[in-house]
Design a protein around this motif. Structure first.
Motif, short mmCIF file in Angstrom:
data_model
loop_
_atom_site.label_atom_id
_atom_site.label_comp_id
_atom_site.label_asym_id
_atom_site.label_seq_id
_atom_site.Cartn_x
_atom_site.Cartn_y
_atom_site.Cartn_z
N PRO A 181 0.81 -1.22 0.00
CA PRO A 181 0.00 0.00 0.00
C PRO A 181 0.85 1.27 0.00
O PRO A 181 0.53 2.23 -0.71
N GLU A 182 1.95 1.25 0.73
CA GLU A 182 2.81 2.45 0.77
C GLU A 182 3.55 2.69 -0.55
O GLU A 182 4.10 3.77 -0.78
N GLU A 183 3.55 1.69 -1.42
CA GLU A 183 4.12 1.83 -2.77
C GLU A 183 3.03 2.19 -3.79
O GLU A 183 3.29 2.26 -4.98
N GLY A 184 1.80 2.35 -3.30
CA GLY A 184 0.68 2.67 -4.18
C GLY A 184 -0.17 1.48 -4.55
O GLY A 184 -1.11 1.60 -5.34
N GLY A 185 0.14 0.31 -3.99
CA GLY A 185 -0.58 -0.91 -4.33
C GLY A 185 -1.85 -1.12 -3.55
O GLY A 185 -2.31 -0.25 -2.82
N ARG A 186 -2.40 -2.30 -3.70
CA ARG A 186 -3.63 -2.69 -3.02
C ARG A 186 -3.40 -2.81 -1.52
O ARG A 186 -2.31 -3.11 -1.08
#
Length: 111
Positions: A16-21
């Protein structure tokens, strides 16, 4: 009806912190397979597990919804992105071409 295994890939699902789910992806997940500046629908099958959590790398089979559009364009070693709309949720590499040409022929014959 059997879902074709057009290509085998390895996918890393972004955290999530990389922009993922923020939630896992399950078998039959159907995001966009993005390469050459185009998004394509592809259904996922994870043969080694039922669900994949953010931060994990998984082997997957992709069934492309328009296989005839990809023959000669997808190759082993090709990198791609997994997207949900404009958001990138994973990145991967094609490890094998499996049933792509056969799927393309079936699709062309049925249309």
């Amino acid at each position: 009806m059997k879902i074709p295994r057009d290509i085998e890939v390895e996918i890393y699902f972004l955290m999530p912190e990389e922009g993922g789910r923020s939630t896992p992806a399950y078998n039959k997940y159907r995001p966009q397979f993005y390469y050459n500046n185009s998004d394509w629908d592809a259904q996922h099958e994870y043969p080694d597990k039922e669900k994949v959590y953010p931060g994990e790398t998984v082997r997957a089979y992709l069934a492309l919804m328009s296989p005839q559009e990809h023959v000669g364009k997808i190759h082993e070693g090709m990198e791609f992105l997994i997207r949900e709309g404009a958001r990138t949720v994973g990145k991967g590499i094609v490890t094998k071409i499996l049933e792509l040409e056969a799927s393309a022929k079936r699709h062309t014959t049925n249309t």
